[in-house]
Design a protein around this motif. Structure first.
Motif, mmCIF file in Angstrom:
data_model
loop_
_atom_site.group_PDB
_atom_site.id
_atom_site.type_symbol
_atom_site.label_atom_id
_atom_site.label_comp_id
_atom_site.label_asym_id
_atom_site.label_seq_id
_atom_site.Cartn_x
_atom_site.Cartn_y
_atom_site.Cartn_z
ATOM 1 N N ILE A 160 0.838 -1.208 0.000
ATOM 2 C CA ILE A 160 0.000 0.000 0.000
ATOM 3 C C ILE A 160 0.868 1.251 0.000
ATOM 4 C CG2 ILE A 160 -1.594 1.340 1.438
ATOM 5 C CD1 ILE A 160 -2.814 -1.394 2.284
ATOM 6 N N ALA A 161 1.913 1.247 0.807
ATOM 7 C CA ALA A 161 2.809 2.406 0.875
ATOM 8 C C ALA A 161 3.510 2.636 -0.455
ATOM 9 C CB ALA A 161 3.830 2.202 1.994
ATOM 10 N N ASP A 162 3.908 1.565 -1.136
ATOM 11 C CA ASP A 162 4.543 1.698 -2.447
ATOM 12 C C ASP A 162 3.627 2.435 -3.425
ATOM 13 O OD1 ASP A 162 6.962 0.403 -1.876
ATOM 14 O OD2 ASP A 162 6.111 -1.570 -2.273
ATOM 15 N N LEU A 163 2.371 2.000 -3.485
ATOM 16 C CA LEU A 163 1.436 2.608 -4.429
ATOM 17 C C LEU A 163 1.095 4.038 -4.029
ATOM 18 C CD1 LEU A 163 -0.311 2.416 -6.903
ATOM 19 C CD2 LEU A 163 -2.062 1.249 -5.551
ATOM 20 N N ALA A 164 0.881 4.274 -2.744
ATOM 21 C CA ALA A 164 0.545 5.619 -2.282
ATOM 22 C C ALA A 164 1.667 6.607 -2.563
ATOM 23 C CB ALA A 164 0.223 5.590 -0.793
ATOM 24 N N ALA A 165 2.908 6.169 -2.411
ATOM 25 C CA ALA A 165 4.046 7.064 -2.648
ATOM 26 C C ALA A 165 4.117 7.507 -4.098
ATOM 27 C CB ALA A 165 5.344 6.373 -2.232
ATOM 28 N N SER A 166 3.642 6.671 -5.028
ATOM 29 C CA SER A 166 3.669 7.041 -6.436
ATOM 30 C C SER A 166 2.686 8.162 -6.762
ATOM 31 C CB SER A 166 3.374 5.813 -7.310
ATOM 32 O OG SER A 166 2.008 5.435 -7.220
ATOM 33 N N MET A 167 1.818 8.497 -5.831
ATOM 34 C CA MET A 167 0.849 9.578 -6.026
ATOM 35 C C MET A 167 1.397 10.939 -5.611
ATOM 36 S SD MET A 167 -2.479 7.571 -4.507
ATOM 37 C CE MET A 167 -2.840 5.899 -5.050
ATOM 38 N N VAL A 168 2.618 10.962 -5.084
ATOM 39 C CA VAL A 168 3.219 12.201 -4.600
ATOM 40 C C VAL A 168 4.256 12.678 -5.617
ATOM 41 C CG1 VAL A 168 4.522 13.286 -2.728
ATOM 42 C CG2 VAL A 168 2.833 11.506 -2.218
ATOM 43 N N GLU A 169 4.220 13.979 -5.947
ATOM 44 C CA GLU A 169 5.124 14.542 -6.934
ATOM 45 C C GLU A 169 6.124 15.490 -6.286
ATOM 46 O OE1 GLU A 169 3.082 16.224 -10.301
ATOM 47 O OE2 GLU A 169 1.318 14.987 -9.916
ATOM 48 N N GLU A 170 7.162 15.772 -7.023
ATOM 49 C CA GLU A 170 8.167 16.737 -6.586
ATOM 50 C C GLU A 170 7.502 18.073 -6.265
ATOM 51 O OE1 GLU A 170 12.221 18.939 -8.255
ATOM 52 O OE2 GLU A 170 11.233 17.350 -9.418
ATOM 53 N N GLY A 171 7.865 18.646 -5.118
ATOM 54 C CA GLY A 171 7.349 19.949 -4.723
ATOM 55 C C GLY A 171 5.992 19.926 -4.055
ATOM 56 N N ASP A 172 5.401 18.761 -3.877
ATOM 57 C CA ASP A 172 4.099 18.666 -3.209
ATOM 58 C C ASP A 172 4.200 19.076 -1.739
ATOM 59 O OD1 ASP A 172 2.267 17.966 -5.113
ATOM 60 O OD2 ASP A 172 2.297 15.809 -4.692
ATOM 61 N N ALA A 173 3.072 19.498 -1.200
ATOM 62 C CA ALA A 173 2.908 19.680 0.244
ATOM 63 C C ALA A 173 1.780 18.762 0.673
ATOM 64 C CB ALA A 173 2.590 21.122 0.587
ATOM 65 N N ALA A 190 6.010 7.125 4.740
ATOM 66 C CA ALA A 190 7.021 8.160 4.990
ATOM 67 C C ALA A 190 8.408 7.692 4.575
ATOM 68 C CB ALA A 190 7.005 8.553 6.464
ATOM 69 N N ARG A 191 8.716 6.424 4.791
ATOM 70 C CA ARG A 191 10.028 5.909 4.395
ATOM 71 C C ARG A 191 10.250 6.047 2.890
ATOM 72 N NH1 ARG A 191 9.102 0.713 8.279
ATOM 73 N NH2 ARG A 191 10.032 1.584 10.172
ATOM 74 N N ARG A 192 9.194 5.949 2.124
ATOM 75 C CA ARG A 192 9.298 6.084 0.682
ATOM 76 C C ARG A 192 9.289 7.547 0.241
ATOM 77 N NH1 ARG A 192 7.691 1.642 2.701
ATOM 78 N NH2 ARG A 192 7.702 -0.325 1.565
ATOM 79 N N LEU A 193 8.601 8.382 0.992
ATOM 80 C CA LEU A 193 8.546 9.803 0.651
ATOM 81 C C LEU A 193 9.899 10.481 0.840
ATOM 82 C CD1 LEU A 193 5.103 10.928 2.118
ATOM 83 C CD2 LEU A 193 5.664 10.186 -0.214
ATOM 84 N N ALA A 194 10.795 9.867 1.587
ATOM 85 C CA ALA A 194 12.132 10.432 1.771
ATOM 86 C C ALA A 194 12.880 10.567 0.448
ATOM 87 C CB ALA A 194 12.936 9.554 2.733
ATOM 88 N N ARG A 195 12.409 9.890 -0.591
ATOM 89 C CA ARG A 195 13.066 9.926 -1.896
ATOM 90 C C ARG A 195 12.559 11.064 -2.785
ATOM 91 N NH1 ARG A 195 11.590 3.597 -2.930
ATOM 92 N NH2 ARG A 195 13.014 2.661 -1.419
ATOM 93 N N VAL A 196 11.499 11.752 -2.393
ATOM 94 C CA VAL A 196 10.869 12.752 -3.254
ATOM 95 C C VAL A 196 11.437 14.135 -2.934
ATOM 96 C CG1 VAL A 196 8.687 13.737 -4.031
ATOM 97 C CG2 VAL A 196 8.776 11.348 -3.284
ATOM 98 N N PRO A 197 12.128 14.780 -3.875
ATOM 99 C CA PRO A 197 12.746 16.082 -3.582
ATOM 100 C C PRO A 197 11.719 17.204 -3.541
ATOM 101 C CG PRO A 197 13.094 15.508 -5.879
ATOM 102 C CD PRO A 197 12.433 14.312 -5.245
ATOM 103 N N GLY A 198 12.026 18.215 -2.750
ATOM 104 C CA GLY A 198 11.174 19.396 -2.677
ATOM 105 C C GLY A 198 9.860 19.176 -1.978
ATOM 106 N N LEU A 199 9.751 18.089 -1.251
ATOM 107 C CA LEU A 199 8.492 17.736 -0.598
ATOM 108 C C LEU A 199 8.401 18.394 0.778
ATOM 109 C CD1 LEU A 199 5.956 15.867 -0.830
ATOM 110 C CD2 LEU A 199 7.300 14.112 0.356
ATOM 111 N N THR A 200 7.195 18.841 1.123
ATOM 112 C CA THR A 200 6.910 19.316 2.476
ATOM 113 C C THR A 200 5.878 18.388 3.103
ATOM 114 O OG1 THR A 200 7.339 21.621 1.883
ATOM 115 C CG2 THR A 200 6.079 21.220 3.903
#
Length: 297
Positions: free
Chosen positions: A70-83, A96-106
């Motif tokens: 579930i976390a794998d799929l959910a992380a794919s819904m987040v883009e660079e620069g998202d809040a 959250a462990r996967r979101l650490a890879r997305v730059p510019g994220l808040t």
């Protein structure tokens, strides 16, 4: 059997698995120790009911592979620069462990576990709410947490809970947690619920998000594997909730999610797995692919 019926007798369990009641009783005792069910005289019932919440150690071992998918799929819904806002829970901790890879994220969160997972992500800004620490799930709750969310606006809220039904929406067992979760989702343009199959059809004490306020549900393929949970998915879809099924296979490539937003229901890509991640390999059945198709709200 316990999830399908709510309760089951030791005699019935022994008949189904073709062993003695003594062996079944020992196995039930072990499952209770893991928080997977509660023993009753002569049988077993689902854990918790409306008010009991398993502790964090129990939650981490419950549906671990499903939460990872579930976390794998959910992380794919987040883009660079998202809040985004991310609520408390073991599934959101995996996210959250996967979101650490997305730059510019808040990431705004009331969860110490989420913040810890992102602590060393130098391209991610973490904003924590105030509040009082609730030790059972390492979350900040209370008026301080709620007030810190006033005036906040983000693109997406990722939230979990103790139960999800089409009739009542997402619910949890603790009043303070429910209040903060409501404040979290009010700040978001989209509300994405992360709930594995063990949560579907379960109804707990305090409503956090009504069904009509849920944009999308991300769940695992076992949710459509049994009649009760499959019916719950159909009912949620009829209420306008978009259903995304995470296959229990290779994880999605969230490291490149900032370059191009992956289609929500696309087949996951295959980078190296996270440390300790399980990778059972089987394909998504046709029934689940049908459920995964987005529906108009």
């Amino acid at each position: 059997m316990v999830r399908a019926n709510g309760a089951v007798s030791l005699r019935e369990l022994a008949r189904v698995v073709q062993t003695s009641e003594v062996t079944v009783r020992r196995d039930v005792r072990a499952l209770e120790a893991e928080g997977l069910l509660d023993r009753r005289h002569g049988g077993a019932v689902l854990p918790g009911g409306f008010s009991r919440e398993p502790g964090y150690p129990q939650k981490t071992h419950l549906a671990a592979a499903e939460k990872s998918a579930i976390a794998d799929l959910a992380a794919s819904m987040v883009e660079e620069g998202d809040a985004v806002v991310v609520g408390a829970g073991t599934t959101t901790q995996e996210l959250a462990r996967r979101l650490a890879r997305v730059p510019g994220l808040t990431v705004v969160t009331n969860s110490l576990l989420v913040a810890q997972a992102l602590a060393h992500a130098n391209r991610v800004e973490v904003v924590m709410t105030g509040g009082t620490l609730r030790g059972s799930n390492y979350a900040l709750v209370g008026s301080g947490a709620e007030q810190s969310l006033h005036g906040l606006r983000v693109s997406k809220a990722f939230i979990s809970g103790s139960g999800l039904t089409a009739e009542r929406g997402l619910s949890t067992t603790n009043m303070l947690s429910a209040s903060v979760d409501r404040a979290l989702v009010q700040s978001a343009a989209e509300v994405i619920v992360l709930a594995d199959h063990t949560k579907l059809g379960a109804d707990t004490m305090f409503q956090t998000v009504p069904t009509e306020a849920i944009t999308r549900l991300v769940t695992d393929e076992q949710a459509a594997g049994t009649d009760p949970t499959a019916r719950e998915l159909d009912a949620l879809a009829d209420c306008g909730v978009q259903i995304s099924i995470a296959p229990l296979g290779a994880p999605a490539d969230t490291s490149s999610a900032h370059q191009q937003s992956a289609p929500v229901n696309a087949a996951p890509r295959r980078p190296a797995p996270l440390p300790g991640q399980r990778r059972p390999a089987h394909q998504l059945p046709g029934r689940l692919a049908e459920l995964s198709a987005p529906r108009a709200r």
